[in-house]
Design an enzyme around this catalytic site. Sequence first.
Site, PDB file in Angstrom:
ATOM      1  N   HIS A 184      -0.021  13.954   3.790  1.00  0.00           N
ATOM      2  CA  HIS A 184      -1.099  13.186   4.055  1.00  0.00           C
ATOM      3  C   HIS A 184      -1.131  11.677   4.193  1.00  0.00           C
ATOM      4  CE1 HIS A 184      -3.887  16.602   2.255  1.00  0.00           C
ATOM      5  NE2 HIS A 184      -2.838  17.148   2.778  1.00  0.00           N
ATOM      6  N   GLU A 213      -2.460   9.342   3.164  1.00  0.00           N
ATOM      7  CA  GLU A 213      -2.570   8.336   1.858  1.00  0.00           C
ATOM      8  C   GLU A 213      -1.117   8.555   1.229  1.00  0.00           C
ATOM      9  OE1 GLU A 213      -6.739  10.310   2.046  1.00  0.00           O
ATOM     10  OE2 GLU A 213      -4.803  10.867   2.778  1.00  0.00           O
ATOM     11  N   CYS A 250      -8.470  13.595  -0.382  1.00  0.00           N
ATOM     12  CA  CYS A 250      -8.574  14.909  -1.024  1.00  0.00           C
ATOM     13  C   CYS A 250      -8.264  14.886  -2.369  1.00  0.00           C
ATOM     14  CB  CYS A 250      -7.889  15.972  -0.148  1.00  0.00           C
ATOM     15  SG  CYS A 250      -5.739  15.488  -0.500  1.00  0.00           S
ATOM     16  N   CYS A 291      -4.857  13.352  -2.997  1.00  0.00           N
ATOM     17  CA  CYS A 291      -4.353  12.186  -2.626  1.00  0.00           C
ATOM     18  C   CYS A 291      -5.210  11.321  -3.626  1.00  0.00           C
ATOM     19  CB  CYS A 291      -4.792  11.705  -1.251  1.00  0.00           C
ATOM     20  SG  CYS A 291      -4.006  12.710  -0.168  1.00  0.00           S
TER      21      CYS A 291
END
Length: 152
Positions: A53, A55, A83, A86
């Site tokens: 992801h 992040e 999410c 993260c």
Amino acid sequence: MTNDEIFMKKAIRKAKKAASLGEVPVGCVIVRNGRVIASGYNKRETKQNALLHAEITAISAACKKAGAWRLWDCEMYVTLEPCPMCAGAIINSRIRRVVFGAFDPKAGALGSVVNLNDYPFNHKCEIVSGVLGGECSELLSGFFRSLRKQGV
């Protein structure tokens, strides 16, 4: 334009890079003392890795740049609400402040579905939501609209 908007624009540029590669358009920058020290964008499809992801890639790069895993003096700007994975990485890396654009009503873990920042973990970060939220939301909506038109 505020500093939050300036840095969110940089995250939006990263999200557009992700979209150009066929990735869900999420971008992230990490700032220390008013300067971007790391950035990331989604690479899950490109690298076939669920962990990549925006992040996570930005946190990894920031830790390398800082030479430390504690990012207590950093701010994160990300186009979509983090999410659970993260948000956990944000808490564990001790990021001081998180600014996000669009809310994620399906997987958001800093206010939409759940707020991991409300739990009694050893760190709480300041959360600012909705910065350039319309622009961030439209990036995502347009991306998924395009996929539906293609029959994907």
